[in-house]
Design a protein around this motif. Structure first.
Motif, PDB file in Angstrom:
ATOM      1  N   LYS A  26      29.808  40.651  23.342  1.00 47.98           N
ATOM      2  CA  LYS A  26      28.879  40.305  24.420  1.00 47.98           C
ATOM      3  C   LYS A  26      29.371  39.104  25.227  1.00 47.98           C
ATOM      4  CE  LYS A  26      23.979  39.261  25.228  1.00 47.98           C
ATOM      5  NZ  LYS A  26      22.654  39.016  24.582  1.00 47.98           N
ATOM      6  N   SER A  27      30.129  38.213  24.585  1.00 45.20           N
ATOM      7  CA  SER A  27      30.546  36.967  25.239  1.00 45.20           C
ATOM      8  C   SER A  27      31.990  36.975  25.721  1.00 45.20           C
ATOM      9  CB  SER A  27      30.346  35.795  24.268  1.00 45.20           C
ATOM     10  OG  SER A  27      28.999  35.706  23.845  1.00 45.20           O
ATOM     11  N   CYS A  28      32.765  37.993  25.384  1.00 39.62           N
ATOM     12  CA  CYS A  28      34.196  38.017  25.682  1.00 39.62           C
ATOM     13  C   CYS A  28      34.505  38.068  27.169  1.00 39.62           C
ATOM     14  CB  CYS A  28      34.843  39.235  25.012  1.00 39.62           C
ATOM     15  SG  CYS A  28      35.595  38.874  23.425  1.00 39.62           S
ATOM     16  N   LYS A  29      35.624  37.427  27.515  1.00 39.03           N
ATOM     17  CA  LYS A  29      36.213  37.559  28.842  1.00 39.03           C
ATOM     18  C   LYS A  29      37.719  37.722  28.670  1.00 39.03           C
ATOM     19  CE  LYS A  29      32.890  35.002  31.700  1.00 39.03           C
ATOM     20  NZ  LYS A  29      32.745  33.859  32.650  1.00 39.03           N
ATOM     21  N   PRO A  30      38.375  38.354  29.638  1.00 42.65           N
ATOM     22  CA  PRO A  30      39.832  38.518  29.539  1.00 42.65           C
ATOM     23  C   PRO A  30      40.542  37.172  29.389  1.00 42.65           C
ATOM     24  CG  PRO A  30      38.955  39.881  31.293  1.00 42.65           C
ATOM     25  CD  PRO A  30      37.828  39.010  30.845  1.00 42.65           C
ATOM     26  N   SER A  93      40.728  33.852  31.432  1.00 39.29           N
ATOM     27  CA  SER A  93      41.711  33.846  32.512  1.00 39.29           C
ATOM     28  C   SER A  93      41.111  33.238  33.771  1.00 39.29           C
ATOM     29  CB  SER A  93      42.153  35.282  32.807  1.00 39.29           C
ATOM     30  OG  SER A  93      42.844  35.335  34.034  1.00 39.29           O
ATOM     31  N   GLU A  94      41.903  32.408  34.442  1.00 39.79           N
ATOM     32  CA  GLU A  94      41.408  31.776  35.671  1.00 39.79           C
ATOM     33  C   GLU A  94      41.122  32.816  36.754  1.00 39.79           C
ATOM     34  OE1 GLU A  94      45.050  30.222  38.316  1.00 39.79           O
ATOM     35  OE2 GLU A  94      44.948  29.241  36.368  1.00 39.79           O
ATOM     36  N   LEU A  95      41.710  34.003  36.632  1.00 42.23           N
ATOM     37  CA  LEU A  95      41.442  35.062  37.603  1.00 42.23           C
ATOM     38  C   LEU A  95      39.973  35.474  37.576  1.00 42.23           C
ATOM     39  CD1 LEU A  95      44.578  37.324  37.026  1.00 42.23           C
ATOM     40  CD2 LEU A  95      44.244  35.626  38.838  1.00 42.23           C
ATOM     41  N   THR A  96      39.350  35.409  36.393  1.00 41.77           N
ATOM     42  CA  THR A  96      37.944  35.811  36.277  1.00 41.77           C
ATOM     43  C   THR A  96      37.004  34.792  36.908  1.00 41.77           C
ATOM     44  OG1 THR A  96      37.608  34.755  34.107  1.00 41.77           O
ATOM     45  CG2 THR A  96      38.475  36.998  34.115  1.00 41.77           C
ATOM     46  N   GLU A  97      37.512  33.603  37.207  1.00 36.97           N
ATOM     47  CA  GLU A  97      36.691  32.560  37.822  1.00 36.97           C
ATOM     48  C   GLU A  97      36.794  32.583  39.347  1.00 36.97           C
ATOM     49  OE1 GLU A  97      34.765  30.846  35.781  1.00 36.97           O
ATOM     50  OE2 GLU A  97      35.704  31.878  34.080  1.00 36.97           O
ATOM     51  N   MET A  98      37.717  33.386  39.862  1.00 42.29           N
ATOM     52  CA  MET A  98      37.888  33.446  41.318  1.00 42.29           C
ATOM     53  C   MET A  98      36.868  34.396  41.936  1.00 42.29           C
ATOM     54  SD  MET A  98      42.085  33.605  41.325  1.00 42.29           S
ATOM     55  CE  MET A  98      42.255  33.660  43.120  1.00 42.29           C
ATOM     56  N   ALA A 124      44.182  43.293  33.496  1.00 49.19           N
ATOM     57  CA  ALA A 124      44.425  44.335  34.490  1.00 49.19           C
ATOM     58  C   ALA A 124      43.209  45.255  34.628  1.00 49.19           C
ATOM     59  CB  ALA A 124      45.667  45.141  34.104  1.00 49.19           C
ATOM     60  N   LYS A 125      42.568  45.540  33.505  1.00 48.93           N
ATOM     61  CA  LYS A 125      41.360  46.377  33.517  1.00 48.93           C
ATOM     62  C   LYS A 125      40.239  45.689  34.277  1.00 48.93           C
ATOM     63  CE  LYS A 125      37.998  48.508  30.370  1.00 48.93           C
ATOM     64  NZ  LYS A 125      37.576  48.631  28.952  1.00 48.93           N
ATOM     65  N   TRP A 126      40.055  44.396  34.036  1.00 45.10           N
ATOM     66  CA  TRP A 126      39.011  43.625  34.720  1.00 45.10           C
ATOM     67  C   TRP A 126      39.242  43.641  36.228  1.00 45.10           C
ATOM     68  CZ3 TRP A 126      38.263  39.455  37.916  1.00 45.10           C
ATOM     69  CH2 TRP A 126      36.999  38.864  37.911  1.00 45.10           C
ATOM     70  N   MET A 127      40.514  43.492  36.635  1.00 44.75           N
ATOM     71  CA  MET A 127      40.833  43.519  38.062  1.00 44.75           C
ATOM     72  C   MET A 127      40.531  44.885  38.667  1.00 44.75           C
ATOM     73  SD  MET A 127      42.015  40.438  38.726  1.00 44.75           S
ATOM     74  CE  MET A 127      43.096  40.457  40.140  1.00 44.75           C
ATOM     75  N   LYS A 128      40.880  45.942  37.931  1.00 46.33           N
ATOM     76  CA  LYS A 128      40.603  47.300  38.399  1.00 46.33           C
ATOM     77  C   LYS A 128      39.103  47.513  38.585  1.00 46.33           C
ATOM     78  CE  LYS A 128      41.481  51.844  38.860  1.00 46.33           C
ATOM     79  NZ  LYS A 128      42.285  52.437  39.943  1.00 46.33           N
ATOM     80  N   GLU A 129      38.312  47.043  37.634  1.00 46.30           N
ATOM     81  CA  GLU A 129      36.854  47.189  37.704  1.00 46.30           C
ATOM     82  C   GLU A 129      36.257  46.421  38.873  1.00 46.30           C
ATOM     83  OE1 GLU A 129      36.045  47.834  32.899  1.00 46.30           O
ATOM     84  OE2 GLU A 129      35.765  45.860  33.815  1.00 46.30           O
TER      85      GLU A 129
END
Length: 293
Positions: A26-30, A93-98, A124-129
């Motif tokens: 529930k709490s995970c991020k890439p 990942s800092e990408l998830t904060e952008m 990569a999956k997170w970016m695709k989503e």
């Protein structure tokens, strides 16, 4: 207890497992990791998160047999359980904060090697989503040790395979493939994310610095407690001392002192080596709290 729901052999003594861990999922991020402990006497093993499903309450881990503990872990079967499954740990990942607008301005290349393919996949999956196309390079010595190719094809706009021996895809290593894309094919990237063995990340960072491409690396030094107290994962990043478990695992690849990190990785494995590190590093030898001995 954290039940094993699925077990799959990938390649080269590398295993994938789905673990029932609802609160972690529930709490995970890439970009984050977990620490697994099989039983009361088991070793604490840090593992990057390969995937997670909050709805199903599962976390996917990938690990390679490198010692007695991981060999024993590979002998576990679905239905058996781990005693501890702590996480998520580290920074996402800092990408998830952008913002989405910021991400749309980026052209991102992921470069992964070995087991490093596993932590690249959720990013990569997170970016695709989120509607962002990314390119991915998977590098390996030979075709037989490539992992997660099918899964990566589903989330990457372009997937490039590079093998040292030319048995599959492009003949050469990850750096050779980057040169092929940027110098020969005219590809333009605003950011590279490299995850894999330290020596691979070092040479990717040297190349991208030459090419003028900002680069993120995910550091995987020895970790003991995973909370910044032990000091095992100490790194020199520019002029600062950082600890991979609490400040990372991602850092600016152009600032990381890879030579020091690799030397430290070897020295930390012996009592004599740890004593020498304590002497050399002084007050900065201890963990992130700055007060422990």
């Amino acid at each position: 207890m954290f039940k094993i729901l699925k077990k799959e052999y990938l390649a080269n003594n590398i295993w994938l497992m789905d673990i029932e861990a609802p609160r972690v999922a529930k709490s995970c991020k890439p970009g984050q990791f977990v620490i697994v402990k099989m039983d009361e006497k088991g070793e604490r093993i840090p593992l990057t998160v390969c995937d997670y499903d909050a709805a199903k309450g599962t976390v996917t881990i990938v690990f390679q047999i490198v010692g007695a503990s991981t060999k024993r872990m590979a002998e576990y079967e679905p239905g058996q359980s781990f005693m501890d499954f702590a996480g998520p740990l580290g920074c996402a990942s800092e990408l998830t904060e952008m913002t989405e607008e910021e991400l749309k301005k980026e052209s991102i290349l992921f470069v992964c090697g070995g087991v490093g393919t596993a932590p690249v996949y959720p990013q990569a999956k997170w970016m695709k989503e989120h509607g962002i196309d990314v390119d991915v390079i998977i590098g390996a010595r030979t075709k037989d040790i490539i992992i997660l190719e099918k899964e990566m094809k589903k989330v990457a706009a372009n997937l490039y395979i590079a093998t040292d021996d030319g048995s599959y895809g492009f003949k050469g290593n990850g750096c050779d493939q980057i040169n092929e894309l940027v110098k020969n094919q005219g590809k333009k990237y605003t950011r590279v994310v490299a995850i894999g063995p330290m020596v691979m990340m070092k040479f990717v960072s040297l190349l991208t610095k030459e090419l003028g491409i900002p680069t993120i690396v995910s550091m995987n030094p020895i970790m003991v407690d995973g909370t910044g107290m032990c000091g095992a994962c100490r790194l020199q990043v520019g002029n600062e001392i950082k600890f991979a478990c609490v400040d990372g695992p991602e850092f600016d690849g152009h600032l990381v002192d890879f030579d020091q990190a690799m030397r430290r990785q070897v020295m930390y494995k012996t009592e004599e080596g740890r004593a020498m590190l304590r002497l050399e590093e002084g007050d900065t030898h201890s963990g992130g709290c700055g007060n422990c001995n």
